[in-house]
Design a protein around this motif. Structure first.
Motif, PDB file in Angstrom:
ATOM      1  N   VAL A   1       0.857  -1.189   0.000  1.00 11.47           N
ATOM      2  CA  VAL A   1       0.000   0.000   0.000  1.00 11.47           C
ATOM      3  C   VAL A   1       0.892   1.237   0.000  1.00 11.47           C
ATOM      4  CG1 VAL A   1      -1.921   1.167   1.118  1.00 11.47           C
ATOM      5  CG2 VAL A   1      -1.662  -1.310   1.374  1.00 11.47           C
ATOM      6  N   THR A   2       0.740   2.067  -1.014  1.00 10.02           N
ATOM      7  CA  THR A   2       1.569   3.263  -1.122  1.00 10.02           C
ATOM      8  C   THR A   2       0.894   4.271  -2.032  1.00 10.02           C
ATOM      9  OG1 THR A   2       3.774   4.070  -1.745  1.00 10.02           O
ATOM     10  CG2 THR A   2       2.851   2.310  -3.080  1.00 10.02           C
ATOM     11  N   ASP A   3       1.361   5.503  -2.017  1.00 12.45           N
ATOM     12  CA  ASP A   3       0.902   6.512  -2.973  1.00 12.45           C
ATOM     13  C   ASP A   3       1.638   6.303  -4.283  1.00 12.45           C
ATOM     14  OD1 ASP A   3      -0.841   7.710  -1.184  1.00 12.45           O
ATOM     15  OD2 ASP A   3       0.686   9.082  -0.410  1.00 12.45           O
ATOM     16  N   ASP A   4       0.933   6.525  -5.389  1.00 14.00           N
ATOM     17  CA  ASP A   4       1.541   6.329  -6.705  1.00 14.00           C
ATOM     18  C   ASP A   4       2.630   7.370  -6.921  1.00 14.00           C
ATOM     19  OD1 ASP A   4       1.989   5.237  -9.161  1.00 14.00           O
ATOM     20  OD2 ASP A   4       0.366   6.320 -10.168  1.00 14.00           O
ATOM     21  N   GLY A   5       3.805   6.913  -7.290  1.00 11.81           N
ATOM     22  CA  GLY A   5       4.919   7.829  -7.495  1.00 11.81           C
ATOM     23  C   GLY A   5       6.168   7.075  -7.898  1.00 11.81           C
ATOM     24  N   ALA A   6       7.286   7.798  -7.927  1.00 17.40           N
ATOM     25  CA  ALA A   6       8.542   7.196  -8.378  1.00 17.40           C
ATOM     26  C   ALA A   6       9.014   6.095  -7.435  1.00 17.40           C
ATOM     27  CB  ALA A   6       9.618   8.279  -8.499  1.00 17.40           C
ATOM     28  N   LYS A   7       8.716   6.223  -6.127  1.00 14.26           N
ATOM     29  CA  LYS A   7       9.207   5.233  -5.169  1.00 14.26           C
ATOM     30  C   LYS A   7       8.413   3.938  -5.189  1.00 14.26           C
ATOM     31  CE  LYS A   7       9.127   7.892  -1.489  1.00 14.26           C
ATOM     32  NZ  LYS A   7       9.384   8.341  -0.087  1.00 14.26           N
ATOM     33  N   THR A   8       7.307   3.923  -5.922  1.00 11.69           N
ATOM     34  CA  THR A   8       6.514   2.689  -6.001  1.00 11.69           C
ATOM     35  C   THR A   8       7.325   1.551  -6.597  1.00 11.69           C
ATOM     36  OG1 THR A   8       4.479   3.991  -6.261  1.00 11.69           O
ATOM     37  CG2 THR A   8       4.389   1.674  -6.908  1.00 11.69           C
ATOM     38  N   GLU A   9       8.127   1.870  -7.614  1.00 10.71           N
ATOM     39  CA  GLU A   9       8.931   0.832  -8.262  1.00 10.71           C
ATOM     40  C   GLU A   9       9.982   0.264  -7.311  1.00 10.71           C
ATOM     41  OE1 GLU A   9       8.570  -0.683 -11.125  1.00 10.71           O
ATOM     42  OE2 GLU A   9       6.762   0.499 -11.529  1.00 10.71           O
ATOM     43  N   ASP A  10      10.487   1.081  -6.387  1.00  9.94           N
ATOM     44  CA  ASP A  10      11.458   0.570  -5.407  1.00  9.94           C
ATOM     45  C   ASP A  10      10.820  -0.505  -4.543  1.00  9.94           C
ATOM     46  OD1 ASP A  10      13.316   2.374  -6.373  1.00  9.94           O
ATOM     47  OD2 ASP A  10      12.881   3.893  -4.843  1.00  9.94           O
TER      48      ASP A  10
ATOM     49  N   PRO B   1       5.393   0.477   2.734  1.00 10.16           N
ATOM     50  CA  PRO B   1       6.840   0.728   2.660  1.00 10.16           C
ATOM     51  C   PRO B   1       7.238   2.148   3.046  1.00 10.16           C
ATOM     52  CG  PRO B   1       5.885   0.656   0.468  1.00 10.16           C
ATOM     53  CD  PRO B   1       4.807   0.252   1.404  1.00 10.16           C
ATOM     54  N   PHE B   2       6.281   3.078   3.051  1.00  9.51           N
ATOM     55  CA  PHE B   2       6.621   4.464   3.378  1.00  9.51           C
ATOM     56  C   PHE B   2       5.684   4.956   4.487  1.00  9.51           C
ATOM     57  CE2 PHE B   2       7.492   3.671  -1.195  1.00  9.51           C
ATOM     58  CZ  PHE B   2       8.870   3.615  -1.101  1.00  9.51           C
ATOM     59  N   GLU B   3       4.722   5.788   4.183  1.00 11.88           N
ATOM     60  CA  GLU B   3       3.804   6.277   5.206  1.00 11.88           C
ATOM     61  C   GLU B   3       2.771   5.202   5.535  1.00 11.88           C
ATOM     62  OE1 GLU B   3       4.105   9.190   6.785  1.00 11.88           O
ATOM     63  OE2 GLU B   3       5.905   9.671   5.627  1.00 11.88           O
ATOM     64  N   ALA B   4       2.564   4.968   6.825  1.00 16.20           N
ATOM     65  CA  ALA B   4       1.629   3.937   7.269  1.00 16.20           C
ATOM     66  C   ALA B   4       0.522   4.574   8.107  1.00 16.20           C
ATOM     67  CB  ALA B   4       2.361   2.875   8.093  1.00 16.20           C
ATOM     68  N   PRO B   5      -0.647   3.951   8.191  1.00 17.52           N
ATOM     69  CA  PRO B   5      -1.706   4.484   9.056  1.00 17.52           C
ATOM     70  C   PRO B   5      -1.315   4.378  10.520  1.00 17.52           C
ATOM     71  CG  PRO B   5      -2.322   2.335   8.181  1.00 17.52           C
ATOM     72  CD  PRO B   5      -1.059   2.732   7.477  1.00 17.52           C
TER      73      PRO B   5
ATOM     74  N   ALA C   1       6.963   8.344  14.462  1.00 12.57           N
ATOM     75  CA  ALA C   1       6.290   7.164  13.906  1.00 12.57           C
ATOM     76  C   ALA C   1       6.470   5.966  14.820  1.00 12.57           C
ATOM     77  CB  ALA C   1       6.839   6.861  12.513  1.00 12.57           C
ATOM     78  N   LEU C   2       7.661   5.807  15.415  1.00 12.17           N
ATOM     79  CA  LEU C   2       7.889   4.695  16.338  1.00 12.17           C
ATOM     80  C   LEU C   2       7.009   4.829  17.574  1.00 12.17           C
ATOM     81  CD1 LEU C   2       9.474   2.162  17.097  1.00 12.17           C
ATOM     82  CD2 LEU C   2      11.249   3.650  18.054  1.00 12.17           C
ATOM     83  N   GLU C   3       6.833   6.050  18.067  1.00 12.70           N
ATOM     84  CA  GLU C   3       5.953   6.258  19.217  1.00 12.70           C
ATOM     85  C   GLU C   3       4.518   5.879  18.889  1.00 12.70           C
ATOM     86  OE1 GLU C   3       6.542  10.341  20.150  1.00 12.70           O
ATOM     87  OE2 GLU C   3       8.525  10.043  21.071  1.00 12.70           O
ATOM     88  N   VAL C   4       4.088   6.165  17.670  1.00 18.48           N
ATOM     89  CA  VAL C   4       2.740   5.776  17.244  1.00 18.48           C
ATOM     90  C   VAL C   4       2.618   4.261  17.163  1.00 18.48           C
ATOM     91  CG1 VAL C   4       1.082   5.899  15.337  1.00 18.48           C
ATOM     92  CG2 VAL C   4       2.343   7.949  16.028  1.00 18.48           C
ATOM     93  N   ARG C   5       3.669   3.593  16.633  1.00 17.48           N
ATOM     94  CA  ARG C   5       3.657   2.127  16.580  1.00 17.48           C
ATOM     95  C   ARG C   5       3.535   1.539  17.994  1.00 17.48           C
ATOM     96  NH1 ARG C   5       4.053   3.525  11.899  1.00 17.48           N
ATOM     97  NH2 ARG C   5       1.835   3.624  12.350  1.00 17.48           N
ATOM     98  N   GLN C   6       4.235   2.163  18.935  1.00 12.99           N
ATOM     99  CA  GLN C   6       4.199   1.682  20.311  1.00 12.99           C
ATOM    100  C   GLN C   6       2.812   1.846  20.913  1.00 12.99           C
ATOM    101  OE1 GLN C   6       6.517   4.094  22.965  1.00 12.99           O
ATOM    102  NE2 GLN C   6       6.448   2.633  24.654  1.00 12.99           N
ATOM    103  N   LYS C   7       2.186   2.964  20.650  1.00  9.06           N
ATOM    104  CA  LYS C   7       0.886   3.266  21.249  1.00  9.06           C
ATOM    105  C   LYS C   7      -0.227   2.384  20.695  1.00  9.06           C
ATOM    106  CE  LYS C   7      -2.270   7.156  22.054  1.00  9.06           C
ATOM    107  NZ  LYS C   7      -2.494   8.614  21.824  1.00  9.06           N
ATOM    108  N   HIS C   8      -0.146   2.075  19.414  1.00  4.67           N
ATOM    109  CA  HIS C   8      -1.252   1.369  18.760  1.00  4.67           C
ATOM    110  C   HIS C   8      -0.869  -0.041  18.327  1.00  4.67           C
ATOM    111  CE1 HIS C   8      -3.456   5.104  18.799  1.00  4.67           C
ATOM    112  NE2 HIS C   8      -2.532   5.719  18.074  1.00  4.67           N
ATOM    113  N   TYR C   9       0.072  -0.669  19.016  1.00  4.99           N
ATOM    114  CA  TYR C   9       0.491  -2.014  18.629  1.00  4.99           C
ATOM    115  C   TYR C   9      -0.655  -3.015  18.748  1.00  4.99           C
ATOM    116  CZ  TYR C   9       2.613  -6.622  18.789  1.00  4.99           C
ATOM    117  OH  TYR C   9       2.907  -7.949  18.555  1.00  4.99           O
TER     118      TYR C   9
END
Length: 369
Positions: free
Chosen positions: A38-47, A124-128, A156-164
């Motif tokens: 799941v990602t936004d369409d762009g140049a990094k999608t191919e990566d 791979p990039f921005e996550a909910p 982002a890591l703090e968010v992962r911790q809070k909503h694990y």
């Protein structure tokens, strides 16, 4: 082979897949899972697609890429099917969603999932904020994020911790496997003393440094300090204090580390920064909840943060020319032996009184620092 299907539907995509199997022999037999990117369409999608293709050589799968386009455009689905040499050992379906469909990726994914196969979702990039509550996240047994790839990695890591939630994991955690393997193995060497405190030094915005400090706090049950490095990339050094002297693992160049401890010769360790494809391949090896990652997140609150940047050596300590390099394969083999119990039995048979090593070494199940 790449086949474009502009302004199409999921039914037409399925029909085209069946046609390809009948004509070209492309088959879904042997696919072990469905990987949804799941990602936004762009140049990094191919990566992200390239990393998934490389990982599919170890884990043959169907890769569905949900590439969200402009929300203000008319509702449209442009699909692309990649098979053969353009898809590694998988088949890749790229779904570019526009307009109202951009936020309805789950409804487009469901008809294309492999039957009776587990689903892994990867941002791979921005996550909910809550991957487990995301419509696509609810379809998946495992949900992979990467806090190091977000705009504010530490936040982002703090968010992962809070909503694990069970099934969540982070590639910033996976990048620690080699570090944890080497540190755990170092405590199986003489003098088998108790660790009294630890210091982990790394870049200020390195979530892997935070996770390594949390892992040590969770496993060793000792005070752990997280220091900011004035120079170096990612994790720069780890110091485990013991009565006879510290166990130090220093990696000033981001490639080769040096392990030093009292009574032992300095050892070179292969600690190059891991590629995304390697981390993804490791995560796809297991679909059960990652308990060590959960324990590490819970232990982050116990880590003491230093405010003053620490200047670390730009060169590692000298090592004898005949000292062997501890490779990634060696470190992972040692870690695997610990998980199976073989390493513990061998150590107990040779040194019956070395009981502290079974209490102190941190067991790691996984491991860009």
């Amino acid at each position: 082979m790449i086949i474009d299907l502009p302004s199409t539907t999921t039914s037409q995509v399925n029909s085209k897949l069946v046609h390809l199997r009948e004509q070209g022999g492309a088959t879904t037999l042997g696919r072990v899972l469905t990987l949804v990117i799941v990602t936004d369409d762009g140049a990094k999608t191919e990566d992200a697609i390239d990393a998934a293709n490389d990982a599919s050589r170890e884990h043959p799968c169907r890769v569905i890429v949900v590439a969200r386009g402009a929300r203000k455009a008319a509702a449209r689905l442009d699909a692309q099917i990649r098979v053969g040499g353009d898809a590694g050992a998988s088949e890749v379906l790229v779904l570019r969603l526009y307009g109202a469909l951009a936020d309805a990726g789950a409804s487009c994914v469901i008809p294309l999932l492999l039957p009776d196969a587990p689903v892994v979702a990867w941002w791979p990039f921005e996550a909910p904020a809550r991957p487990a509550d995301d419509p696509i996240g609810r379809l998946a047994q495992r949900r992979i994020t990467d806090s190091a790839a977000e705009r504010n990695p530490i936040k982002a890591l703090e968010v992962r911790q809070k909503h694990y939630a069970e099934g969540d994991t982070d590639l910033a955690w996976t990048r620690l496997t080699l570090w944890r393997a080497v540190l755990a193995a170092s405590l199986d060497l003489p003098p088998y003393e108790k660790v009294t405190d630890a210091t982990v030094t790394g870049e200020a915005d390195s979530p892997s440094t935070d996770l390594l400090a949390g892992w040590l706090a969770a496993r060793l049950k000792v005070p752990v300090r997280r220091a900011k490095a004035a120079n170096g990339q990612g994790i720069v050094s780890v110091a485990l204090e013991r009565k006879s002297g510290p166990v130090e693992l220093l990696r000033p160049d981001g490639k080769v580390g040096t392990l030093t401890q009292p009574g032992q010769p300095a050892r070179r360790v292969a600690l190059q920064r891991r590629e995304v494809r390697d981390c993804l391949s490791e995560e796809l090896r297991r679909l059960d909840p990652d308990e060590p990652y959960e324990e590490t997140l819970n232990a982050l609150a116990k880590v003491v943060r230093g405010r003053t940047p620490v200047k670390t050596p730009t060169k590692a300590p000298p090592v004898a020319d005949d000292t062997p390099v501890v490779t990634a394969a060696t470190a992972e083999a040692t870690l695997s032996a610990k998980d199976s119990g073989e390493g513990k039995k061998t150590s107990a048979a040779k040194k019956p009184r070395a009981t502290s090593s079974t209490k102190q070494p941190a067991r790691a199940s996984k491991g860009k620092p």
